[in-house]
Design an enzyme around this catalytic site. Structure first.
Site, PDB file in Angstrom:
ATOM      1  N   LEU A   1       0.873  -1.182   0.000  1.00  0.00           N
ATOM      2  CA  LEU A   1       0.000   0.000   0.000  1.00  0.00           C
ATOM      3  C   LEU A   1       0.905   1.226   0.000  1.00  0.00           C
ATOM      4  O   LEU A   1       1.409   1.656   1.042  1.00  0.00           O
ATOM      5  CB  LEU A   1      -0.920  -0.001   1.223  1.00  0.00           C
ATOM      6  CG  LEU A   1      -1.878   1.181   1.338  1.00  0.00           C
ATOM      7  CD1 LEU A   1      -2.910   1.140   0.214  1.00  0.00           C
ATOM      8  CD2 LEU A   1      -2.573   1.178   2.691  1.00  0.00           C
ATOM      9  N   ALA A   2       1.131   1.775  -1.180  1.00  0.00           N
ATOM     10  CA  ALA A   2       2.017   2.931  -1.339  1.00  0.00           C
ATOM     11  C   ALA A   2       1.239   4.201  -1.010  1.00  0.00           C
ATOM     12  O   ALA A   2       0.175   4.442  -1.569  1.00  0.00           O
ATOM     13  CB  ALA A   2       2.552   2.982  -2.766  1.00  0.00           C
ATOM     14  N   HIS A   3       1.787   5.011  -0.100  1.00  0.00           N
ATOM     15  CA  HIS A   3       1.087   6.213   0.332  1.00  0.00           C
ATOM     16  C   HIS A   3       2.051   7.143   1.059  1.00  0.00           C
ATOM     17  O   HIS A   3       3.194   6.791   1.322  1.00  0.00           O
ATOM     18  CB  HIS A   3      -0.075   5.849   1.261  1.00  0.00           C
ATOM     19  CG  HIS A   3       0.357   5.190   2.523  1.00  0.00           C
ATOM     20  ND1 HIS A   3       0.775   3.869   2.565  1.00  0.00           N
ATOM     21  CD2 HIS A   3       0.466   5.659   3.790  1.00  0.00           C
ATOM     22  CE1 HIS A   3       1.111   3.560   3.805  1.00  0.00           C
ATOM     23  NE2 HIS A   3       0.945   4.622   4.562  1.00  0.00           N
ATOM     24  N   ALA A   4       1.547   8.312   1.382  1.00  0.00           N
ATOM     25  CA  ALA A   4       2.271   9.283   2.201  1.00  0.00           C
ATOM     26  C   ALA A   4       1.238  10.019   3.050  1.00  0.00           C
ATOM     27  O   ALA A   4       0.030   9.844   2.855  1.00  0.00           O
ATOM     28  CB  ALA A   4       3.035  10.271   1.321  1.00  0.00           C
TER      29      ALA A   4
END
Length: 158
Positions: A68-71
Site C-alpha cells: 500500500l504505497a502512500h504518504a
C-alpha cells in the site's frame, strides 16, 4: 465529513496491469503517476510517497505480495484517490516475510478521515483470498473495477 467509498476513489485511468518494473522505487513512482492520472493528486504527492518509502522502508508491504504505497496528507492531494498496479514479474520491496510484491495499491487522502471507508473496503477485499487473487491476476481495468464493485449512486451520476 463523508468518507469516500473505494470504487468512487478509483478511476479507470488509475489502473495498470502486468507492468515489468525494475525495483520498488519504480513501482511506487508508477503507483503515484497512476494517482495523478486519476485527477485528484498533483505530481508532488508521488515525491512524498517516494520519500516515505526511503524513510520507512518496506512497512508498506501489508500482506504476502501486496503493498500500500502512500504518504501523509499534503496540499498535493485534492480528494481521496486510489490506484491499482500489478507487477509482472513481482518486485522485491525488502520485506522479510511478504516479498515479492505483485500488487501495489496507491492511496492518497487530503486529510486523516475521508479515506477510512475506502480503506475498510480495501481491507475486506484483500482479506478475501479469492478476490485478492483475482485482483492480482486481473486482465483488464474493467475486471478490477468489477471486483471492487459499483460506484455509489451519488458518484456514478456526477
Amino acid at each position: 465529513m463523508r468518507s469516500t467509498a473505494l470504487r468512487d476513489a478509483l478511476a479507470e485511468g488509475s489502473i495498470a496491469l502486468n507492468e515489468p518494473l525494475a525495483d520498488r522505487e519504480a513501482a511506487v513512482r508508477r503507483s503515484g503517476d497512476l494517482l495523478v492520472a486519476g485527477g485528484q493528486v498533483d505530481p508532488d504527492y508521488t515525491a512524498a510517497m517516494l520519500a516515505a518509502l526511503e524513510e520507512f522502508g518496506p512497512y508498506i508491504v501489508l500482506a504476502p505480495g501486496v503493498a500500500l504505497a502512500h504518504a501523509r496528507p499534503t496540499p498535493a492531494v485534492h480528494g481521496v484517490a486510489f490506484s491499482v498496479l500489478t507487477l509482472d514479474p513481482p518486485v522485491a520491496f525488502g520485506h522479510p516475510d511478504n516479498d515479492p510484491v505483485r500488487l501495489v495499491i496507491g492511496m492518497a487522502a487530503p486529510d486523516d478521515e475521508s479515506h477510512i471507508e475506502a480503506l475498510r473496503q480495501l481491507a475486506e477485499l484483500l482479506g478475501d483470498d479469492t478476490r485478492r487473487d483475482r485482483l492480482m491476476t486481473a486482465g483488464t481495468a474493467q475486471d478490477v473495477l468489477a471486483l471492487i464493485g459499483p460506484q455509489t449512486a451519488r458518484e456514478a451520476t456526477t
